[in-house]
Write an enzyme that holds these catalytic residues in place. Sequence first.
Site, mmCIF file in Angstrom:
data_model
loop_
_atom_site.group_PDB
_atom_site.id
_atom_site.type_symbol
_atom_site.label_atom_id
_atom_site.label_comp_id
_atom_site.label_asym_id
_atom_site.label_seq_id
_atom_site.Cartn_x
_atom_site.Cartn_y
_atom_site.Cartn_z
ATOM 1 N N ARG A 156 6.027 2.830 8.205
ATOM 2 C CA ARG A 156 6.900 2.032 9.172
ATOM 3 C C ARG A 156 7.971 1.460 8.478
ATOM 4 O O ARG A 156 7.998 1.603 7.233
ATOM 5 C CB ARG A 156 6.134 0.519 9.555
ATOM 6 C CG ARG A 156 4.920 0.663 10.582
ATOM 7 C CD ARG A 156 5.465 1.043 11.942
ATOM 8 N NE ARG A 156 4.430 1.098 12.830
ATOM 9 C CZ ARG A 156 3.866 2.326 13.373
ATOM 10 N NH1 ARG A 156 4.033 3.399 12.877
ATOM 11 N NH2 ARG A 156 2.828 2.394 14.147
ATOM 12 N N GLU A 186 14.102 0.265 15.404
ATOM 13 C CA GLU A 186 14.170 1.225 16.243
ATOM 14 C C GLU A 186 14.468 0.970 17.583
ATOM 15 O O GLU A 186 13.916 -0.084 18.033
ATOM 16 C CB GLU A 186 12.759 1.971 16.089
ATOM 17 C CG GLU A 186 12.451 2.512 14.508
ATOM 18 C CD GLU A 186 11.149 2.969 14.428
ATOM 19 O OE1 GLU A 186 10.291 3.377 15.436
ATOM 20 O OE2 GLU A 186 10.652 3.174 13.498
ATOM 21 N N HIS A 216 11.157 8.822 14.745
ATOM 22 C CA HIS A 216 9.777 8.471 14.868
ATOM 23 C C HIS A 216 8.641 9.405 15.706
ATOM 24 O O HIS A 216 8.119 8.939 16.834
ATOM 25 C CB HIS A 216 9.405 7.020 15.370
ATOM 26 C CG HIS A 216 8.154 6.165 15.183
ATOM 27 N ND1 HIS A 216 8.093 4.898 15.217
ATOM 28 C CD2 HIS A 216 6.983 6.756 15.008
ATOM 29 C CE1 HIS A 216 6.990 4.614 14.772
ATOM 30 N NE2 HIS A 216 6.302 5.961 14.643
HETATM 31 P P1 NAP Z 1 -5.234 3.706 7.169
HETATM 32 O O1 NAP Z 1 -6.145 4.677 7.115
HETATM 33 O O2 NAP Z 1 -5.418 2.136 7.533
HETATM 34 O O3 NAP Z 1 -4.538 3.722 5.910
HETATM 35 C C1 NAP Z 1 -3.581 2.749 5.393
HETATM 36 C C2 NAP Z 1 -3.767 2.694 3.959
HETATM 37 O O4 NAP Z 1 -2.760 1.839 3.461
HETATM 38 C C3 NAP Z 1 -4.952 1.927 3.212
HETATM 39 O O5 NAP Z 1 -5.751 2.741 2.468
HETATM 40 C C4 NAP Z 1 -4.696 0.747 2.838
HETATM 41 O O6 NAP Z 1 -5.571 0.250 1.803
HETATM 42 C C5 NAP Z 1 -3.366 1.096 2.247
HETATM 43 N N1 NAP Z 1 -2.323 -0.176 2.211
HETATM 44 C C6 NAP Z 1 -2.230 -1.112 2.807
HETATM 45 N N2 NAP Z 1 -1.425 -2.024 2.355
HETATM 46 C C7 NAP Z 1 -1.194 -1.689 1.039
HETATM 47 C C8 NAP Z 1 -0.238 -2.118 0.239
HETATM 48 N N3 NAP Z 1 0.654 -3.182 0.270
HETATM 49 N N4 NAP Z 1 -0.269 -1.613 -1.060
HETATM 50 C C9 NAP Z 1 -1.022 -0.291 -1.140
HETATM 51 N N5 NAP Z 1 -1.631 0.377 -0.285
HETATM 52 C C10 NAP Z 1 -1.801 -0.417 0.853
HETATM 53 O O7 NAP Z 1 -3.984 3.966 8.311
HETATM 54 P P2 NAP Z 1 -3.589 5.571 8.704
HETATM 55 O O8 NAP Z 1 -4.185 6.004 9.753
HETATM 56 O O9 NAP Z 1 -3.534 6.535 7.547
HETATM 57 O O10 NAP Z 1 -2.188 5.208 9.093
HETATM 58 C C11 NAP Z 1 -1.177 4.487 8.237
HETATM 59 C C12 NAP Z 1 -0.161 4.214 8.955
HETATM 60 O O11 NAP Z 1 1.137 5.123 9.306
HETATM 61 C C13 NAP Z 1 -0.428 3.457 10.209
HETATM 62 O O12 NAP Z 1 -0.560 2.193 10.002
HETATM 63 C C14 NAP Z 1 1.204 3.624 10.931
HETATM 64 O O13 NAP Z 1 2.039 2.108 10.660
HETATM 65 C C15 NAP Z 1 1.651 4.721 10.315
HETATM 66 N N6 NAP Z 1 1.778 5.736 11.264
HETATM 67 C C16 NAP Z 1 2.821 6.355 11.442
HETATM 68 C C17 NAP Z 1 3.029 7.385 12.501
HETATM 69 C C18 NAP Z 1 4.570 7.820 12.889
HETATM 70 O O14 NAP Z 1 4.664 8.346 14.021
HETATM 71 N N7 NAP Z 1 5.451 7.963 11.792
HETATM 72 C C19 NAP Z 1 1.969 7.917 13.109
HETATM 73 C C20 NAP Z 1 0.634 7.363 12.680
HETATM 74 C C21 NAP Z 1 0.559 6.418 11.845
HETATM 75 P P3 NAP Z 1 -6.695 -0.513 1.995
HETATM 76 O O15 NAP Z 1 -8.027 0.658 1.798
HETATM 77 O O16 NAP Z 1 -6.771 -1.753 1.023
HETATM 78 O O17 NAP Z 1 -6.627 -1.129 3.390
#
Ligand code: NAP
Length: 321
Positions: free
Chosen positions: A237, A266, A284
Site C-alpha cells: 500500500r 490513488e 495498482h
Molecule cells: P498477509 O498474508 O496478511 O501478509 C501480511 C504480512 O505483513 C504478515 O506476515 C504481517 O505480519 C506482515 N506485517 C504487517 N505489518 C508489519 C510490520 N509493521 N512490520 C513487518 N511485518 C508486518 O497479507 P497478503 O495476502 O500477503 O497481502 C499483503 C498486502 O498486500 C495486503 O494487505 C494488501 O494491502 C496488499 N496487496 C496489494 C495488491 C496490489 O494490487 N498491489 C494486491 C493484493 C494485496 P504478521 O504475521 O505479524 O501479521
Amino acid sequence: MNKKVVVFSQIDSEVQAKLAEKYQLVVLNPKQGDINAQIRQAVVDADAMIGAGRLLNESNIATAEKLKIISSVSVGYDNYDVDYLNQKKIWLSNTPHVLTETTADLAFTLLMSAARKVPSLDHWTKQGEWQRTVNATQFGQEIFGKTLGIIGLGHIGAAIARRGFYGFNMNIVYHNRREKIEVAQQFNAQYKSLEALLKQADFVVVAVDLNSQSKALIGAQEFALMQKHAVFVNIARGSVVDEQALTEALQNRQIFAAGLDVYQKEPLQQSPLFELDNVVTLPHIGSATAETRKKMAELAFQNLVDALEQRTPRYLVNENF
Ligand code: NAP
C-alpha cells in the site's frame, strides 16, 4: 421484497448479473456525481454492499439502517473503518488467497522491469534511438543469485520468496512483525531486523498489510540504509512508504531504481515520479488479471450471499456478530 445490494465500484459483469438475479441492485457510478453523496443516499436501506477501492467509514455509511455486510473485492481492507463497522455490527469480508500468486507475479515484474530498465529501453527502441549497442548508463542490475529482502512474509511475501528462491537462486532475507519459522524454512530465508535487511538486500520488496505499525514504515532513514545499487519494490500500500522520501532517494540516485504499484494518493495523476527514468509506475494492478479478478469477484459474491442467507461469510475480517 428483494434485498437491496449497493455495488460501489465496477465489478465483474457476470457476477453483477448473478447479483441482479437475486437482489435489487443499485450500481453507483462516479461519473454521475459525488460518489460519497451517492453512497450516503444508497446505503440508507441497503442490506449489503460490494466493491473495492473506496473509503467507507462513518462519513458515508452512518446513514445505513440495516446494512449486514460490506463485501470487499480485495484482500487489503485498509479502506474500511473496522472499529466503526464493529460498533455498527456490520460484517466486512475480503478475498484472500486467490490473488496471492498473481500479485507475486507482478512484484517480480516490477523487480525485473526496474532492474533492467525495461520501460525506458522500450521507449528508446520505439523512438528509433537504437543505432548502436546500448551504453553503460543503460545497463541494468543482475537478478540471478542476488539477495532478495522481503518486508512482510505473509501470503504474498512468501509467494515472492518462492519465485526468488526457486526461479532465480536468490538468497532470501525477510523482516516481519514476528518470525515465520516454518514458511521461512521453505526458502532458507533468514530473519533480519528491518535495518539489517535494508543494508544487506540487493532487492527490497514491501508486502505488508497497511496497519498502524506499517504506516510510513519506509522513509528517508530507511532509504539511506539501502545500497546504491538496490532496487525497491512496493506492491503493498502506498502509505507504507514516505513517497517524498522515495522520490528524493530516486532523484539523488541514492538507490538504483524502484518499481511501484501503489501510492499514497490513488489514482496517481500528477507526480514528480513521472519525471524520473529510474522508476516504473503501474496503476495498482497487482491482482488485475482476467482470471484472478474473476475469482475475487466470485469469492466476494459468495461472502455476500452467505451473509444475506444468515451464514457466516468464509472470509470475515472483523468480529462475528
Ligand atoms: P498477509 O498474508 O496478511 O501478509 C501480511 C504480512 O505483513 C504478515 O506476515 C504481517 O505480519 C506482515 N506485517 C504487517 N505489518 C508489519 C510490520 N509493521 N512490520 C513487518 N511485518 C508486518 O497479507 P497478503 O495476502 O500477503 O497481502 C499483503 C498486502 O498486500 C495486503 O494487505 C494488501 O494491502 C496488499 N496487496 C496489494 C495488491 C496490489 O494490487 N498491489 C494486491 C493484493 C494485496 P504478521 O504475521 O505479524 O501479521
